[in-house]
Scaffold this active site. Structure first.
Site, short mmCIF file in Angstrom:
data_model
loop_
_atom_site.label_atom_id
_atom_site.label_comp_id
_atom_site.label_asym_id
_atom_site.label_seq_id
_atom_site.Cartn_x
_atom_site.Cartn_y
_atom_site.Cartn_z
N THR A 40 0.90 -1.30 -0.03
CA THR A 40 -0.04 -0.06 0.22
C THR A 40 0.97 1.35 0.03
O THR A 40 0.60 2.15 -0.88
CB THR A 40 -0.75 -0.01 1.46
OG1 THR A 40 -1.77 -1.23 1.35
CG2 THR A 40 -1.79 1.17 1.44
N HIS A 43 1.96 1.91 -3.25
CA HIS A 43 1.17 2.68 -4.19
C HIS A 43 1.04 4.04 -3.86
O HIS A 43 1.01 4.79 -4.94
CB HIS A 43 -0.30 2.02 -3.77
CG HIS A 43 -0.46 0.51 -4.27
ND1 HIS A 43 -0.63 0.13 -5.78
CD2 HIS A 43 -0.72 -0.60 -3.85
CE1 HIS A 43 -0.85 -1.16 -5.94
NE2 HIS A 43 -0.75 -1.67 -4.69
#
Ligand code: NAD
Ligand code: ZN
EC number: 1.1.1.103
Length: 342
Positions: A40, A43
């Site tokens: 995450t 990202h």
């Protein structure tokens, strides 16, 4: 304090001074010791479509951490200064039907630490006491810093009974690799894992995979033949988010097979629904960790001898965060830890 901040709506992160977080009467303030870098965070670092739609800059990011309590709100009685703790990364509303029923991991109004509220890539983090997990004495601090993804692996691997079962895992990222060790520890017979990255398949072997299959050169069907499996896998753990991997898994399950799906596909996936119906397969989505049954299970698994430490392959000081993200992007790593002390 120093923190890694998504300052602008653009790629990259800024290491900058920000105010030490305030804490309310029900909160604890934690001095962060180490943090894990999650997919995450990558990202958010590269600023992809998901990140653009989700992250409100400026924001301190990061959610996998271990640290020491340095201050407590006046309502907090179960913790004390000096306790070694981690934090559940989902902060729930406490008032919806699921929360009121004690099913907090199903809360539909969850805030994400380092995603929609200030995160752990900082010298200090403040969190509600209801989100704090007190570690067992003597825990390895590297392992403690990755309880969040370890919890994803435990939640998924123990969704369906694995004792005596043949387990197929698609995706040997850090979570898939930890799931190998968990399924083995929980009594699975064969644990076969797939990926397209030889480094990660090597890690899966280190953590006890029966077979680690590079699906570019071999197939799950061939692995079944090698192991003498005639009817397919009993339990599937989808941990890649890849459309082909999910379809490969569905094709290799036994009749009545059960799939726990953690991988988050970036687009919708077409599957052969008639195969699913005729073979009576179950697919269950898995998100986050059970609050706090998964945390309890993680602690007990470690106490009973589970060793996930080989998944941790790199350490960097937080000031070297750019190097750490580049290593992660290149794919030649398991779990990467940032050190925040000193
Ligand atoms: P990761 O991206 O590091 O690992 C995914 C792996 O899948 C990679 O090693 C990749 O090479 C492999 N892969 C790609 N194509 C494949 C194929 N055809 N067959 C087999 N493997 C293939 O991710 P991670 O951090 O280990 O997390 C695993 C997955 O779980 C990701 O999709 C992530 O987004 C998701 N996730 C979900 C939750 C949740 O709460 N549901 C939480 C954390 C992560
Ligand atoms: Zn709720």
């Amino acid at each position: 304090m120093n923190a890694l901040v998504k300052k602008n709506a653009a790629a990259g992160l800024d290491l900058m001074r920000v105010p030490t977080p305030s804490y309310g009467i029900n909160d604890v303030l934690i001095r962060v010791d180490r943090t894990g870098i999650c997919g995450t965070d990558l990202h958010i670092y590269v600023w992809d479509d998901w990140a653009r739609q989700t992250i409100p800059p400026p924001l301190v990011i990061g959610h996998e951490f271990v640290g020491e309590i340095v201050a407590l709100g006046e309502n907090v009685s179960d913790f004390k200064v000096g306790d070694v703790v981690s934090g559940e990364g989902h902060v729930v509303c406490g008032r919806c039907r699921n929360c009121m029923a004690g099913r907090r991991h199903y809360c539909a109004d969850t805030k994400g630490v380092g995603v929609t509220r200030p995160g752990a890539f900082a010298e200090y983090i403040s969190l509600p006491m209801t989100n704090i997990w007190h570690h067992a004495p003597g825990i390895d601090l590297d392992v403690a810093s990755i309880f969040d993804p370890f919890g994803n692996a435990v939640h998924t691997a123990l969704t369906f009974p694995v004792l005596g079962e043949d387990v197929l895992i698609t995706g040997a990222g850090p979570i898939g690799v930890m799931a190998v060790a968990i399924a083995k520890h929980a009594g699975a017979r064969h644990v076969v894992i797939t990926d397209v990255n030889p480094y990660r398949l090597g890690l899966a072997n280190q953590l006890g995979a029966t077979l680690a299959v590079d699906v570019r050169h071999s197939s799950i069907q061939a692995a079944q033949e090698k192991l003498g499996l005639k009817e397919g896998f009993d339990v599937g753990l989808e941990m890649s988010g890849n459309p082909q991997a999910l379809n490969d898994m569905i094709d290799n399950m036994c009749h009545g097979g059960k799939i726990a799906m953690l991988g988050i596909p970036s687009q919708s996936i077409a599957i052969d629904w008639s195969h699913l119906v005729l073979n009576m397969l179950t697919i269950k989505g898995v998100y986050g960790r059970k609050m706090y049954e998964t945390w309890y299970q993680m602690t007990v698994l470690l106490e009973s001898g589970l060793d996930i430490s080989p998944v941790i392959t790199h350490h960097f000081h937080y000031t070297e965060f750019e190097k750490a993200f580049e290593v992660m992007k290149a794919g030649g790593s398991g779990k990467i830890i940032l050190d925040w002390k000193s």
